[in-house]
Enzyme design. Structure first.
Site, PDB file in Angstrom:
ATOM      1  N   CYS A 210       0.828  -1.205   0.000  1.00 50.20           N
ATOM      2  CA  CYS A 210       0.000   0.000   0.000  1.00 50.20           C
ATOM      3  C   CYS A 210       0.862   1.255   0.000  1.00 50.20           C
ATOM      4  O   CYS A 210       0.523   2.270  -0.619  1.00 50.20           O
ATOM      5  CB  CYS A 210      -0.948   0.000   1.192  1.00 50.20           C
ATOM      6  SG  CYS A 210      -0.130  -0.117   2.796  1.00 50.20           S
ATOM      7  N   THR A 211       2.014   1.184   0.700  1.00 48.42           N
ATOM      8  CA  THR A 211       2.941   2.320   0.710  1.00 48.42           C
ATOM      9  C   THR A 211       3.540   2.528  -0.670  1.00 48.42           C
ATOM     10  O   THR A 211       3.636   3.652  -1.174  1.00 48.42           O
ATOM     11  CB  THR A 211       4.059   2.095   1.737  1.00 48.42           C
ATOM     12  OG1 THR A 211       3.481   1.974   3.046  1.00 48.42           O
ATOM     13  CG2 THR A 211       5.055   3.255   1.742  1.00 48.42           C
TER      14      THR A 211
END
Length: 448
Positions: A210-211
């Site tokens: 997600c980062t």
């Protein structure tokens, strides 16, 4: 008393090889003959021709080893020149192994170094068996694990599961990271192998997807986005090859675009290589120190001039200088250096069925396996020409392919689980055929 020796260029080496001592090994026999035999018969393979590998080649050649070979699949890059002292600007783009061998032979007379510009997996197992000692100068856990498995595959055990000394293939492993380093001696069956102490190596840094996809904060995030997410989106179904310059260039260019989009500086081609291939930073002085330790241990093993390291040396030069030797213990249940994974089979099981069984075996979980028996290729997944040559064996009973011997050892090379990722691995398998005269219940105890 040692016999008189003629003048030698290797004065300091002669002090070790021509004189008796109190700390020598049990087989040490000092004299000119030992020195001459070391130069004429001892064969050492250096795996890796990078920062540590260059130092190892130079040190081994200066320590009396005249028959050396080196294997490395990489080409020289500009970023190598600050610490890999055998290379020059005009060498950029050339194979590391070939240039390193050439430079050492130019400077040290009488030494013969044979280079191999290829992947370590490209050589068959018999190639590695031709050497007395294998010295590792690698920066990859996967490569170390593979060579360790190959060396341990030569180890044989007697009926009491005691290792046979004549089948041991000693390894000397060195590694550096900045101002820290290690040197270790691996004698399969006696000391812990690489796999026995795999926990010594910290897990690789993992970034949350997600980062990477939504909020990248540094250059490494941009590189891993291009590597792990963007590549699959654009090249669906095509495997990324970190050793393919075109693939690496594509990831670098996509990472630059990603970094510009989020205003993140610092994406370079060398950093891209470091992040994708998990390259460890190296410093020339640390390489020199660790190489010296590895070379000394190689000389001890080959000559017996002193007792070897027991068995793991760590060096720390971050603040001052600190060295420590730790004696680790062998794992008797190790799948790599132990007697081998025992598999019981019916005599009717075909080679194809056997390969399928390796995928489901709880201790192996090996896919795409190639099988060799006493150096003979029973089935090879690659290259295509060997696959075609050995394909007809797939429908034959393994018992027949093993010359109807009731129990014996064969080797399987394929993809094995390493945590949450697959990597190339080699496993030793003890195959026992059921219902054959001469095979006792004890032979089949502890099977799959």
């Amino acid at each position: 008393m040692a016999d008189a020796a003629p003048p030698s260029k290797s004065r300091d080496l002669d002090k070790l090889l021509l004189r008796p001592g109190n700390l020598v090994g049990p087989t040490f026999d000092p004299g000119v003959q030992l020195r001459d035999d070391l130069q004429e018969y001892a064969r050492v393979l250096v795996v890796g021709a990078g920062g540590l590998g260059c130092e190892l080649l130079k040190d081994l050649a200066l320590s009396g080893f005249k028959n050396l070979e080196v294997i490395d699949m990489d080409r020289i890059e500009v970023t190598n020149l600050n610490r890999q002292f055998l290379f020059r600007l005009e060498d950029v783009g050339k194979p590391k192994a070939e240039v390193a061998a050439k430079r050492v032979m130019e400077r040290i007379s009488g030494v013969n170094i044979v280079p191999h510009f290829c992947r370590i997996e490209d050589k068959d197992i018999g190639f590695y068996n031709d050497f007395n000692i294998i010295a590792l100068g690698l920066d990859s856990i996967e490569a170390r694990s593979y060579i360790n498995a190959v060396a341990c595959s030569f180890l044989e055990y007697d009926s009491d599961d005691n290792p046979r000394e004549e089948t041991m293939k000693p390894m000397v492993d060195g590694g550096t990271e900045g101002f820290k380093g290690h040197a270790r001696v691996i004698v399969p069956g006696v000391t812990p192998c690489f796999e026995c102490t795999i926990w010594l190596f910290p897990p690789q840094v993992k970034f949350p997807l997600c980062t990477l996809a939504e909020t990248p904060r540094n250059a490494a995030h941009c590189i891993e986005y291009a590597h792990l997410i963007k590549w699959d989106e654009v090249h669906s179904g095509k495997a990324f090859d970190p050793d393919n310059p075109d693939h690496m260039k594509w990831v670098y260019e996509e990472a630059v675009k990603r970094a510009e989009l989020f205003g993140i500086p610092g994406v370079t081609y060398s950093l891209t290589q470091g992040v994708v291939k998990n390259i460890i930073p190296a410093i020339a002085s640390t390489n020199a120190i660790i190489s010296a330790a590895c070379t000394l241990e190689t000389l001890k093993i080959a000559s017996g001039c002193s007792k070897t390291l027991s068995n793991y040396l760590t060096y720390n030069g971050v603040e001052g200088l600190h060295t420590k030797v730790t004696e680790f213990v062998k794992d008797n249940d190790c799948l790599v250096c132990g007697p081998g994974v025992l598999i019981e089979l019916d005599t009717t099981v075909t080679l194809k069925k056997f390969i399928d069984m390796l995928e489901e075996h709880p201790k192996l979980l090996m896919t795409k396996a190639s099988i060799t028996y006493h150096g003979k290729n029973l089935y090879m997944q690659a290259p295509p020409v060997l696959e075609e040559m050995t394909r007809s064996n797939l429908e034959l009973p393994l018992y027949d392919l093993m010359d109807k011997i009731p129990k014996d050892v064969l080797h399987a090379t394929g993809m094995v689980d390493k945590g949450n990722r697959k990597s190339s691995g080699l496993r030793k398998l003890r195959v026992v055929f059921k219902g054959i005269d001469g095979v006792t219940d004890m032979d089949m105890a502890g099977g799959a």
